[in-house]
Design a protein around this motif. Structure first.
Motif, PDB file in Angstrom:
ATOM      1  N   UNK A 437     -43.211 -74.184 -28.264  1.00 25.91           N
ATOM      2  CA  UNK A 437     -43.166 -73.290 -27.379  1.00 25.91           C
ATOM      3  C   UNK A 437     -44.870 -73.439 -26.235  1.00 25.91           C
ATOM      4  N   UNK A 438     -45.843 -73.818 -26.487  1.00 26.18           N
ATOM      5  CA  UNK A 438     -46.658 -73.930 -26.224  1.00 26.18           C
ATOM      6  C   UNK A 438     -46.531 -74.527 -24.281  1.00 26.18           C
ATOM      7  N   UNK A 439     -45.425 -75.397 -24.622  1.00 27.66           N
ATOM      8  CA  UNK A 439     -45.101 -76.268 -22.835  1.00 27.66           C
ATOM      9  C   UNK A 439     -43.911 -74.854 -22.543  1.00 27.66           C
ATOM     10  N   UNK A 440     -43.685 -74.082 -23.198  1.00 30.97           N
ATOM     11  CA  UNK A 440     -42.089 -73.301 -22.542  1.00 30.97           C
ATOM     12  C   UNK A 440     -43.213 -72.188 -22.026  1.00 30.97           C
ATOM     13  N   UNK A 441     -44.232 -71.622 -22.820  1.00 29.71           N
ATOM     14  CA  UNK A 441     -45.006 -70.860 -22.363  1.00 29.71           C
ATOM     15  C   UNK A 441     -45.438 -71.432 -20.132  1.00 29.71           C
ATOM     16  N   UNK A 442     -45.542 -72.566 -21.017  1.00 34.28           N
ATOM     17  CA  UNK A 442     -46.915 -72.796 -19.497  1.00 34.28           C
ATOM     18  C   UNK A 442     -45.858 -73.118 -18.129  1.00 34.28           C
ATOM     19  N   UNK A 443     -44.327 -73.165 -18.559  1.00 31.79           N
ATOM     20  CA  UNK A 443     -43.552 -73.577 -17.595  1.00 31.79           C
ATOM     21  C   UNK A 443     -43.281 -72.605 -16.879  1.00 31.79           C
ATOM     22  N   UNK A 444     -42.905 -71.153 -17.887  1.00 34.34           N
ATOM     23  CA  UNK A 444     -42.516 -69.926 -17.779  1.00 34.34           C
ATOM     24  C   UNK A 444     -43.946 -69.491 -16.661  1.00 34.34           C
ATOM     25  N   UNK A 445     -45.034 -69.180 -16.924  1.00 32.75           N
ATOM     26  CA  UNK A 445     -45.656 -69.231 -16.324  1.00 32.75           C
ATOM     27  C   UNK A 445     -45.683 -69.067 -15.165  1.00 32.75           C
ATOM     28  N   UNK A 446     -45.476 -70.657 -14.914  1.00 34.81           N
ATOM     29  CA  UNK A 446     -45.562 -71.354 -13.360  1.00 34.81           C
ATOM     30  C   UNK A 446     -44.728 -70.741 -12.803  1.00 34.81           C
ATOM     31  N   UNK A 453     -48.479 -68.425  -6.822  1.00 34.65           N
ATOM     32  CA  UNK A 453     -49.519 -70.418  -6.998  1.00 34.65           C
ATOM     33  C   UNK A 453     -49.185 -71.296  -5.630  1.00 34.65           C
ATOM     34  N   UNK A 454     -47.512 -71.010  -5.540  1.00 32.26           N
ATOM     35  CA  UNK A 454     -47.528 -71.569  -3.939  1.00 32.26           C
ATOM     36  C   UNK A 454     -48.480 -71.393  -3.178  1.00 32.26           C
ATOM     37  N   UNK A 463     -50.680 -81.356  -9.946  1.00 27.92           N
ATOM     38  CA  UNK A 463     -51.072 -80.149 -10.142  1.00 27.92           C
ATOM     39  C   UNK A 463     -49.440 -79.974  -9.589  1.00 27.92           C
ATOM     40  N   UNK A 464     -49.443 -80.385  -8.087  1.00 27.84           N
ATOM     41  CA  UNK A 464     -48.571 -80.280  -7.290  1.00 27.84           C
ATOM     42  C   UNK A 464     -47.336 -81.409  -8.034  1.00 27.84           C
ATOM     43  N   UNK A 465     -47.305 -82.245  -9.412  1.00 29.27           N
ATOM     44  CA  UNK A 465     -46.573 -82.309  -9.630  1.00 29.27           C
ATOM     45  C   UNK A 465     -45.701 -81.399 -10.650  1.00 29.27           C
ATOM     46  N   UNK A 466     -46.927 -80.999 -11.719  1.00 33.73           N
ATOM     47  CA  UNK A 466     -46.187 -80.433 -12.100  1.00 33.73           C
ATOM     48  C   UNK A 466     -45.723 -78.944 -12.367  1.00 33.73           C
ATOM     49  N   UNK A 467     -46.714 -78.442 -10.365  1.00 35.75           N
ATOM     50  CA  UNK A 467     -46.034 -77.041  -9.791  1.00 35.75           C
ATOM     51  C   UNK A 467     -44.161 -77.565  -9.914  1.00 35.75           C
ATOM     52  N   UNK A 468     -44.304 -78.414  -9.222  1.00 36.75           N
ATOM     53  CA  UNK A 468     -43.434 -78.740  -8.442  1.00 36.75           C
ATOM     54  C   UNK A 468     -42.201 -79.122  -9.429  1.00 36.75           C
ATOM     55  N   UNK A 469     -42.021 -79.579 -10.937  1.00 32.88           N
ATOM     56  CA  UNK A 469     -41.304 -79.068 -11.853  1.00 32.88           C
ATOM     57  C   UNK A 469     -40.862 -78.775 -12.533  1.00 32.88           C
ATOM     58  N   UNK A 470     -41.968 -77.518 -12.524  1.00 30.85           N
ATOM     59  CA  UNK A 470     -42.060 -76.280 -13.774  1.00 30.85           C
ATOM     60  C   UNK A 470     -40.687 -75.712 -13.921  1.00 30.85           C
TER      61      UNK A 470
END
Length: 862
Positions: A437-446, A453-454, A463-470
């Motif tokens: 759930x923590x991971x899904x909420x972080x991805x959903x927020x992005x 954010x872009x 951060x760019x890696x995380x955002x690119x793989x949101x």
């Protein structure tokens, strides 16, 4: 979406453009981003091409813009960024842009030079002000010149001759300054002095050099300037000190000045008379006030210039970079003999030819040319680039595949299957409802904050890696929530949603006094109805939880692994069918499937048979839980042809005829090894012998292999290079190389089937490790906070919960998540893609303004 399963069909085209329309047409193609141009002048030096002067002009304009940008950033002025991309200016507009940039740069440089001169003058006056103030104190402390007796003179001379350093300095300080100098016969001597400023950090070395070079015959007084001074060259703040040096004679004066020059100390004139010093100080203060006024006006003018430039700087950068990209692309073209037409060759997607022609017509109309451009398809045997059309959701998954290797032209693309299998296999290892759930909420927020954010472009690589793989992060979190629900695991605890199907039939005293009591599934302790979905919550408190989960997760890991590998082999069938490579179907695919199914898929079937046939509540001893055979031992005995004898009433076989069936499966699987090893090379050798008299080694179209690559004739000429079957053609190989290649391929597949199946056990290992780490973190950290009582317990729980939350996010979500991600990536790259994916292609890199501008902005930020 079809190009996601298999790359787009590409065609090589020849483009004829009129010289006056070439710029506008290339500009339209750059906005479209669907054309990859080839360099038709590979042997021509970059400085000898037709449009090299225009490229240089663009470089010069870009340099001026970078200078303006640096000055704007230095003053902290925000640059307007509307997010819009203006069209490339017409060639005639380059002169206006150059004039504008030249005017701004000259004006700014002139302002900067004037400001630097004013600041340097201001610094000198400020230093002189401090010198006049500090030296006044020095002179006030010194007494009037007095007569020095000969005795004192001789004593000083003796110390000078004996080189006693400390006494000389003290004597000169105490007597020489007070005396103002005296002759041997009692005459008065006048001491000279110089005053100046020096950097504070250079002062100790400066003192030592003066003392050594002048042999102690000088006296130095210094005082610090409390406030820092601004260096006019770079604007840095520096700390300086005022000094005054007393000496006697011209020789020492020359030596002192050279030392000051060497240490870059600045000397200033300082009058001897107090009245003169006061007058000079008043004049200095008046000039400082005037300079402050002029400096303020200069800074205001500079600020106005930069603010006006900041409003258009982003658009100017875009325009210049587009112009430069267009001329750089035009340098790839050829001129015809009349030099009125430019000729280009380019790869284009077959489905977008009409769109490209419309863009070319639009560019021709913009330029005012009356001759339309000509776009002709060409025949070629060259391998086309691989182009998989993606969107913001599929691009991240495609990037994972391309990191391993770009697919060969028209080869099956693993990306669409990875969209499901990647987050699922990750979730098998990471399965926890809370952590997921923590991971899904972080991805959903992005995902939800995608546009803002872009817009905040940053050079933070993590951060760019995380955002690119949101979208990958979001799916991994959602799938982990599902598997966590199946495991009934949330932060190492269980959810009793449907009620446990186990019951305790002992009284309280028996349970409390006997820790070794067990629940028997064969009695009334178990209702006989399984938990509706996932694991029963009673397993969370069971003493044999790990033993049970080990067997459970180990088996499902093997099941998922065999199915995943089998699916990869079948995906390879689509490659063989598309490229009409029948030989690979008969000599590779069929034996590979038989080998994998007859050995490893049969092992997974035995797991299901064991689960359904054996039960603790069975009335037959043979099918009771105690008689259930080990799958691993059964499989080893099967491969080794080792007979198994019954033990009591327990039969080592699960069904009748299992022994004979297993021998048949192993024999057929072993026969598949020489089938994979020899069949294809022998067929190729026979085919070459049959066709050699008619067309020796004439295998341009694959005919030398006797129909092995007959699909070439059925495809358009542009696709003939795809006839090798995704990089597996052998028409130009020596037979020895074919035998070696096939031997390596066979050994890799046979041994890989064993090692790859075992490799999927990482699903079980990481899942078990993640669950145990979560349980340890709960028992050793958060449990201590929950055991406290009262208001102290509330404060302790607050602190302990914060510590537990930090460890949970930092270790279990980030570190464990990264570990599971890397293991999942390996399962796809090695275990799955090796069954069908060659990855020997090269990516389609179209001429696109969007890509060029993104690359330029990221490089400028770095």
């Amino acid at each position: 979406m079809g190009s996601l399963f298999r790359s787009e069909e590409m065609t090589l085209c020849q483009l004829f453009l009129q010289s006056e329309a070439a710029y506008a047409c290339v500009s339209e193609l750059g906005e479209l981003g669907l054309v990859q141009f080839r360099d038709l002048n590979p042997d021509v030096n970059a400085f000898q091409r037709k449009f090299v002067n225009e490229v240089r002009r663009c470089d010069e304009m870009e340099r001026k813009l970078r200078y303006l940008e640096k000055e704007i950033k230095k003053d902290g002025i925000p640059m307007l960024d509307t997010g819009e991309s203006p069209e490339a200016p017409q060639p005639r507009e380059m002169i206006d842009l150059e004039a504008t940039f030249e005017k701004l740069e000259n004006e700014l440089r002139e302002v900067n030079q004037n400001a630097e001169a004013l600041k340097r003058n201001f610094l000198e006056l400020t230093e002189l002000k401090h010198i006049l103030r500090k030296t006044q104190v020095f002179f006030d402390e010194a007494a009037p010149a007095i007569h020095v007796p000969n005795k004192s003179r001789n004593r000083y001379q003796q110390m000078a001759d004996s080189n006693r350093e400390e006494e000389r300095v003290n004597l000169l300080g105490e007597e020489g300054i007070r005396a103002g100098g005296a002759g041997a016969q009692g005459q008065n001597l006048k001491l000279g002095f110089v005053a100046g400023v020096i950097l504070r950090e250079r002062l100790p070395a400066f003192e030592r050099m003066l003392w050594r070079a002048c042999r102690g015959n000088v006296f130095l007084r210094q005082a610090m300037i409390e406030s820092p001074l601004e260096d006019p060259a770079n604007g840095d703040k520096v700390y300086k000190s005022v000094f005054i040096i007393f000496f006697q004679g011209d020789q020492l004066k020359t030596r002192v000045k050279k030392i000051c020059e060497g240490f870059r100390a600045t000397l200033y004139p300082c009058p001897e008379a107090p009245t003169d010093r006061r007058e000079m100080a008043m004049g200095v203060m008046t000039r400082i006030e005037d300079l402050n006024t002029v400096l303020g006006q200069t800074q205001d003018h500079r600020h106005r210039v930069l603010v006006a430039a900041a409003k258009n700087l982003k658009n100017w950068f875009v325009k210049v970079r587009k112009i430069k990209a267009i001329y750089h692309t035009l340098n790839l073209f050829n001129l015809d003999v009349t030099q009125k037409c430019l000729i280009a060759e380019c790869w284009v997607p077959l489905l977008d030819i009409e769109t490209i022609q419309i863009a070319l017509r639009r560019g021709t109309e913009r330029s005012g040319s009356s001759v339309p451009p000509i776009l002709n398809r060409m025949e070629t045997f060259e391998d086309p680039p691989t182009y998989n059309r993606t969107n913001k959701f599929t691009s991240a998954f495609q990037a994972l595949i391309n990191a391993y290797g770009v697919a060969s032209y028209r080869e099956m693309n693993p990306a669409p299957y990875t969209i499901i299998t990647f987050p699922f296999l990750f979730a098998v290892m990471f399965g926890d409802l809370g952590h997921g759930a923590i991971m899904a909420l972080f991805g959903l927020w992005m995902v939800l904050k995608e546009k803002p954010l872009a817009a905040k472009k940053t050079d933070n690589e993590i951060w760019n890696i995380f955002f690119g793989g949101r979208y990958i992060i979001f799916l991994m979190g959602v799938f982990s929530m599902y598997t966590g629900f199946v495991y009934n695991d949330i932060f190492s605890k269980s959810l009793n949603v449907f009620g446990s199907t186990w019951s305790i039939n002992y009284n309280t005293s028996t349970v409390m006094t006997n820790k070794a009591l067990q629940l028997n599934p064969g009695t009334n302790d178990y209702s006989g109805t399984p938990y509706p979905i996932g694991l029963d919550p009673v397993w969370q408190i069971a003493g044999n939880k790990i033993i049970f989960l080990n067997a459970y997760k180990m088996k499902i890991s093997i099941i998922f692994g065999v199915i995943h590998m089998l699916f990869g082999v079948f995906v390879g069938l689509f490659n063989h069918r598309y490229f009409k490579n029948k030989l690979s179907i008969y000599c590779e695919f069929i034996p590979q499937v038989i080998f994998l199914v007859f050995l490893f898929f049969y092992m997974t079937l035995m797991m299901f048979i064991k689960w359904t046939s054996y039960s603790a509540s069975s009335d037959t001893v043979r099918y009771s839980a105690g008689c259930a055979p080990s799958i691993l031992i059964t499989f080893i005995n099967m491969v080794l042809f080792k007979p198994s004898a019954p033990v009591g009433e327990c039969d080592p076989f699960m069904f009748a005829g299992q022994s004979g069936l297993q021998k048949f499966l192993v024999v057929v699987a072993l026969l598949c090894v020489p089938w994979m090893l020899l069949a294809k090379p022998i067929m190729i050798m026979r085919s070459r012998k049959e066709h050699q008299p008619m067309a020796p080694y004439s295998n341009e179209n694959g005919d030398a292999e006797g129909g092995l690559n007959q699909h070439n004739a059925a495809q358009p000429p542009v696709n003939q290079q795809g006839g090798t079957g995704g990089g597996h053609g052998h028409e130009n190989e020596e037979m020895s190389e074919i035998f070696i290649h096939q031997g390596i391929h066979t050994i890799e597949y046979v041994l890989g089937s064993v090692s790859h199946t075992a490799s999927y056990l990482r699903l079980w290992a990481l899942s078990l490790a993640h669950a145990q780490l979560a349980e340890v973190l709960w028992n050793m950290v958060l449990k201590n906070g929950l055991q406290q009582e009262g208001w102290i317990g509330g404060i302790a729980l607050w602190a302990i919960f914060g510590f537990w939350a930090i460890l949970t996010v930092g270790i279990l979500v980030l570190m464990e998540g990264l570990s599971a991600f890397l293991h999942t990536l390996r399962l796809h790259w090695v275990e799955f893609q090796s069954k069908f994916y060659a990855g020997l292609g090269y990516a389609f890199q179209p001429f696109s303004f969007e890509v060029i501008l993104d690359a330029s902005s990221s490089s400028s930020e770095d």
